[in-house]
Design a protein around this motif. Structure first.
Motif, mmCIF file in Angstrom:
data_model
loop_
_atom_site.group_PDB
_atom_site.id
_atom_site.type_symbol
_atom_site.label_atom_id
_atom_site.label_comp_id
_atom_site.label_asym_id
_atom_site.label_seq_id
_atom_site.Cartn_x
_atom_site.Cartn_y
_atom_site.Cartn_z
ATOM 1 N N HIS A 74 26.613 29.702 -65.192
ATOM 2 C CA HIS A 74 25.448 30.520 -65.556
ATOM 3 C C HIS A 74 25.863 31.852 -66.193
ATOM 4 C CE1 HIS A 74 22.079 28.246 -63.590
ATOM 5 N NE2 HIS A 74 23.118 27.684 -63.025
ATOM 6 N N GLY A 75 26.931 31.839 -66.959
ATOM 7 C CA GLY A 75 27.365 33.037 -67.662
ATOM 8 C C GLY A 75 28.159 34.019 -66.824
ATOM 9 N N ILE A 76 28.435 33.688 -65.551
ATOM 10 C CA ILE A 76 29.202 34.560 -64.667
ATOM 11 C C ILE A 76 30.593 33.963 -64.474
ATOM 12 C CG2 ILE A 76 29.324 35.622 -62.376
ATOM 13 C CD1 ILE A 76 26.311 35.418 -62.206
ATOM 14 N N VAL A 128 26.975 28.845 -59.096
ATOM 15 C CA VAL A 128 25.733 29.581 -58.874
ATOM 16 C C VAL A 128 24.696 28.603 -58.330
ATOM 17 C CG1 VAL A 128 23.882 30.908 -59.948
ATOM 18 C CG2 VAL A 128 26.243 31.244 -60.693
ATOM 19 N N ARG A 129 24.176 28.907 -57.157
ATOM 20 C CA ARG A 129 23.180 28.028 -56.537
ATOM 21 C C ARG A 129 21.956 27.931 -57.452
ATOM 22 N NH1 ARG A 129 21.201 27.939 -50.240
ATOM 23 N NH2 ARG A 129 19.185 26.915 -50.608
ATOM 24 N N ASP A 134 22.017 32.301 -56.782
ATOM 25 C CA ASP A 134 22.899 33.131 -55.957
ATOM 26 C C ASP A 134 24.356 32.762 -56.233
ATOM 27 O OD1 ASP A 134 23.726 34.957 -54.124
ATOM 28 O OD2 ASP A 134 23.059 33.845 -52.351
ATOM 29 N N PRO A 135 25.170 33.668 -56.804
ATOM 30 C CA PRO A 135 26.596 33.379 -57.019
ATOM 31 C C PRO A 135 27.285 33.069 -55.694
ATOM 32 C CG PRO A 135 25.936 35.312 -58.268
ATOM 33 C CD PRO A 135 24.788 34.988 -57.350
ATOM 34 N N THR A 136 28.084 31.999 -55.684
ATOM 35 C CA THR A 136 28.684 31.494 -54.448
ATOM 36 C C THR A 136 30.161 31.185 -54.650
ATOM 37 O OG1 THR A 136 26.566 30.508 -53.794
ATOM 38 C CG2 THR A 136 28.532 29.711 -52.663
ATOM 39 N N LEU A 216 26.163 23.118 -53.405
ATOM 40 C CA LEU A 216 25.878 24.547 -53.281
ATOM 41 C C LEU A 216 24.632 24.823 -52.448
ATOM 42 C CD1 LEU A 216 26.631 25.486 -56.982
ATOM 43 C CD2 LEU A 216 27.813 26.467 -55.005
ATOM 44 N N ILE A 217 23.739 23.854 -52.336
ATOM 45 C CA ILE A 217 22.513 24.049 -51.579
ATOM 46 C C ILE A 217 22.689 23.652 -50.115
ATOM 47 C CG2 ILE A 217 20.090 23.335 -51.337
ATOM 48 C CD1 ILE A 217 19.947 23.062 -54.348
ATOM 49 N N CYS A 218 23.313 22.485 -49.884
ATOM 50 C CA CYS A 218 23.490 21.995 -48.510
ATOM 51 C C CYS A 218 24.779 22.482 -47.864
ATOM 52 C CB CYS A 218 23.469 20.465 -48.498
ATOM 53 S SG CYS A 218 21.927 19.746 -49.090
ATOM 54 N N ASN A 219 25.684 23.067 -48.657
ATOM 55 C CA ASN A 219 26.988 23.531 -48.151
ATOM 56 C C ASN A 219 27.773 22.401 -47.481
ATOM 57 O OD1 ASN A 219 26.625 26.101 -49.076
ATOM 58 N ND2 ASN A 219 26.083 26.994 -47.116
ATOM 59 N N THR A 220 27.864 21.264 -48.164
ATOM 60 C CA THR A 220 28.621 20.122 -47.665
ATOM 61 C C THR A 220 29.727 19.768 -48.648
ATOM 62 O OG1 THR A 220 27.008 18.606 -48.677
ATOM 63 C CG2 THR A 220 26.721 19.167 -46.335
#
Length: 229
Positions: A74-76, A128-129, A134-136, A216-220
């Motif tokens: 996402h550009g980051i 990014v989520r 949200d950057p992760t 990134l959403i479920c953290n699995t």
């Protein structure tokens, strides 16, 4: 924004605003939220014309160190640097801002595991989520010899904290990642990897290639076989 401004101009303006403002605008109206959530908006967010001036990202570190690109989404951009202490830098070229994040070597592991993990490997991933933008950062720490526990932690920019994940759903500890293979597709970060199978005398019998993914959403963190050689 004023209703007198055409909607396409409103979207053009939003594409040049920081991520925090975009997250706020998603709650203003259903029309804005629907547009911001489109994959085309996310792909073109922060894009600038080619005649913008070049920028150089610099860092200062007293100890001998090196900088590596962890990944971009996402550009980051996310970079890692430092030996033995490791830091990450998140850099958004569109707003010319960056933030440095300390990567802890250990969390709350038993003392015996700390001794073992002194000979281990730290793998970093970045994405990014997609639902919250949200950057992760994900940190995977595992022993070099393939024997011992994995320790996986996740950092989110919204929480500004590292969270240790439960190891119930981790891949087999004998799997190894290829560091430079990260690819982000939607909600998933992918890495190429492999798992070696050995005979009783310690010789490698064959190797299976695997695809490791982090949601990134479920953290699995999961893995599946890709090919065999």
């Amino acid at each position: 924004m004023s209703d007198n401004i055409p909607f396409d101009i409103q979207i053009y303006i939003m594409k040049r605003l920081p991520v925090k403002s975009i997250l706020q605008f998603r709650t203003v109206s259903k029309e804005w939220k629907s547009c911001i959530d489109l994959i085309n908006f996310q792909k073109t967010y922060g894009v600038r014309s080619s005649n913008d001036c070049c920028m150089i990202l610099r860092y200062n570190q007293a100890l001998p160190s090196y900088m590596l690109s962890v990944g971009t989404c996402h550009g980051i951009w996310c970079f890692s640097y430092g030996i033995p202490s490791i830091c990450c830098s998140l850099w958004n070229p569109s707003i010319k801002r960056s933030i440095n994040i300390l990567v802890p070597a250990f969390n709350s592991q038993p003392k015996s595991d700390k001794i073992l993990l002194g000979f281990g490997v730290i793998l970093l991933g970045f994405g990014v989520r997609p639902d919250t933008l949200d950057p992760t950062i994900i940190k995977v720490l595992y022993p070099r010899d393939g024997h011992g526990n994995w320790y996986v932690s996740v950092f989110t920019l919204s929480s500004v904290d590292w969270k240790k994940l439960n190891n119930d759903c981790f891949p087999r500890e004998s799997i190894r990642f290829k560091r430079s293979s990260q690819v982000v597709v939607g909600r998933l970060i992918f890495w190429a990897g492999h798992e070696r199978f050995v005979s009783d005398d310690g010789h490698v019998v064959f190797k299976k290639h695997v695809l490791v993914s982090f949601d990134l959403i479920c953290n699995t963190l999961k893995s599946e076989y890709a090919a065999e050689c």
